[in-house]
Scaffold this motif. Sequence first.
Motif, PDB file in Angstrom:
ATOM      1  N   CYS A 102       0.824  -1.201   0.000  1.00  0.00           N
ATOM      2  CA  CYS A 102       0.000   0.000   0.000  1.00  0.00           C
ATOM      3  C   CYS A 102       0.858   1.251   0.000  1.00  0.00           C
ATOM      4  CB  CYS A 102      -0.944   0.024   1.194  1.00  0.00           C
ATOM      5  SG  CYS A 102      -0.105   0.182   2.755  1.00  0.00           S
ATOM      6  N   ARG A 103       2.172   1.102  -0.061  1.00  0.00           N
ATOM      7  CA  ARG A 103       3.100   2.220  -0.171  1.00  0.00           C
ATOM      8  C   ARG A 103       3.080   3.142   1.042  1.00  0.00           C
ATOM      9  NH1 ARG A 103       5.774   2.307  -5.415  1.00  0.00           N
ATOM     10  NH2 ARG A 103       4.693   0.719  -6.600  1.00  0.00           N
ATOM     11  N   TRP A 104       2.804   2.603   2.211  1.00  0.00           N
ATOM     12  CA  TRP A 104       2.883   3.394   3.437  1.00  0.00           C
ATOM     13  C   TRP A 104       4.338   3.447   3.868  1.00  0.00           C
ATOM     14  CZ3 TRP A 104       4.582   2.364   8.341  1.00  0.00           C
ATOM     15  CH2 TRP A 104       4.144   3.225   9.359  1.00  0.00           C
ATOM     16  N   THR A 105       4.781   4.558   4.372  1.00  0.00           N
ATOM     17  CA  THR A 105       6.151   4.619   4.890  1.00  0.00           C
ATOM     18  C   THR A 105       6.109   5.172   6.312  1.00  0.00           C
ATOM     19  OG1 THR A 105       6.484   6.834   4.012  1.00  0.00           O
ATOM     20  CG2 THR A 105       7.256   4.999   2.664  1.00  0.00           C
TER      21      THR A 105
END
Lengths: 185, 467
Positions: B116-119
């Motif tokens: 989900c491309r969370w950082t």
Amino acid sequence: MAYSTRKASENVNIHVAADSLVCESATIVGHVTIGSRTIVHPRAKIIAKDGPIIIGEGNLIEEKASIINKNPPGVDGSSPLIIGKQNVFEIGSEFEGKEMGDNNVIEAKAKVSPLTTISNGCIIGALCEVNNCEKLENRTVIYGESCTRRKMAEDPPSQQQQSDFLKKILPNYHHFIKPKMKSST
Amino acid sequence: MVSLFQTDRVKYLISEEKGEYESLAKLYFCIFCLKIRSTDDLQHEIESHFCPQTMDSWTTNDVATSARKNKSSNSWHCPSCSQSLTLGIYNTNTPVPGESEKMMARKTYFQSCGFCRWTSREVGIPDKEFSSMSWSEKLNPNQQRVNSLVEYFKFLSHKEALDKKSLAKLPPHLAVTRQMHHRYSPLKAVHSPSFGRQLKENMSLKEVTIEPAKTISLDEVEKLPEGIFTDEITITKMTGIDQRHGSPTNQPNDTSELAPYSMIAFTKRSLRCKACDHNLIKAEYNPASTKFKIHLIALKFIPEIRMNKPLKSLQAGQRTCVELSIINPTEYLIHISLSECSTEQTPPSVNSFIELSKDEIIIARLDETAEFTQSDDPLDSEIGQDNPEVILHRDGNRIVFLCHVTPNKDMKIGDRVITCLKFTHEHHENSVIVSRPQQQQQQSKSTTPHQLTQTVVMDIGAITTAE
């Protein structure tokens, strides 16, 4: 739809910028303009069916990706398909919308329908289909089996490293379209 | 649904009293009691814990004693989509301290999710300098209160246990006077043999006090903000229910409060037959290996019956020919005799009548080298000629045979046709593993095989045409 397998270099309507790398075995049909530093891998498909396609700078169009200028159902006439800068079209992706901004990523086997337009910094996840008649907001992430959406706080990471690597390696294995001089037709 | 072992179609009887049926792929076979067992009949023991991402294992002893318990120290879950997090590297150029002109390349690490491309930067967690052992879980805001409550309850239970012990030894009519002496006597010196011991025990018990929880009256509770029902909400800022449940200690309402949570360890367990206490499943210690030290699953011992072909049409009341295949998984030649279920033994869901051949079927043993060796003689001498009306096809340790099924007349289109059959097969023991008393007396090398009977319930298909 079967297109003839003539080489892309035989297509007179392509305008390829000087420092872009467009493989010969890519299928490019119709009026297509490709900006500088863009890399089009072999077996990519760029088909300008219902109007010209204008691709900006620094894009990465990988194998089996297809960019088709198709009118949405019920619309006639020809209109251009405009793609911005630094976008990535991963393997097997299909983009049929009319407009795309900068810094987007369309992951493997994702599909974008003719009704959708994408703004900047979006990521369409692998195998996701987007077919609403809408303009996706900046930095939207679509992921998962049920196409869950999220907003990111930063832009997707830049593809500069990948582009540099490809510029070095691809010429060793593939033939490219030589960019024409402006004076010739 | 397509599945290799037809888990939804062919089921074997586990126990007659309970009438439970389960697919052979999910069953175990105890070679000591000679019975099929399901997971309900087995007790499980946890052998080891391991992290599913990094595959390092730790023993149950470490789990019980360490503070981190069964949580992995380096592997984290993404709070946004609960997938596993990977380390991202960010290369920066920072000026070397002292020399402001030179730039030093430094790597900082952050957590990022590939799905989900969370950082970790989105929530403001600062980048770390070291790739491992730098991240910690978000603290539970109530942890201190919980700790003090646990301590207080421990003290209470200890005190109660001591009181019980001391009072139980005293004769009942003296119990109250003794207690009064202990608590209120000015001398505090009661001459009894148990006094010294009790003094020591009471001294080891530290007094633990606890503040009662604070209470607020209804008038002091903050009122809801004015526009809570009318203001527009930004959906992207709100967390979903799954995200809140991911960290149950501090369930965040806002996406800016999301933090990675530890990966819980997986366990490797061993299964034991409740009746005879022998191990049926014992896995290897190495978490990355899928092999077993002891692997007594039903598929290895019981012949498996499968539907060979889907039926084209089934009609209520019409006699249809059904092809079934039997696979012999053992290293011995087996003889199978089929029979119908008697009316008492038939499970209530059966709604058809089956006709089976009375011949005994012989199936060759499982030969793993069969594809590499050439055999000119296709039929073994013991097998002889097959009756072509019964056995359609024979291929190594697998045969295809025919039977006839007549669905009941009152069935409608779409009803599933269920039949039941029984078969008797042999089970040869491996005398190295199993030692039974009568064999030790006989001391004979050839072991007589045990005859086992299995009841199989099958779902053949749905009724397609009406009469």
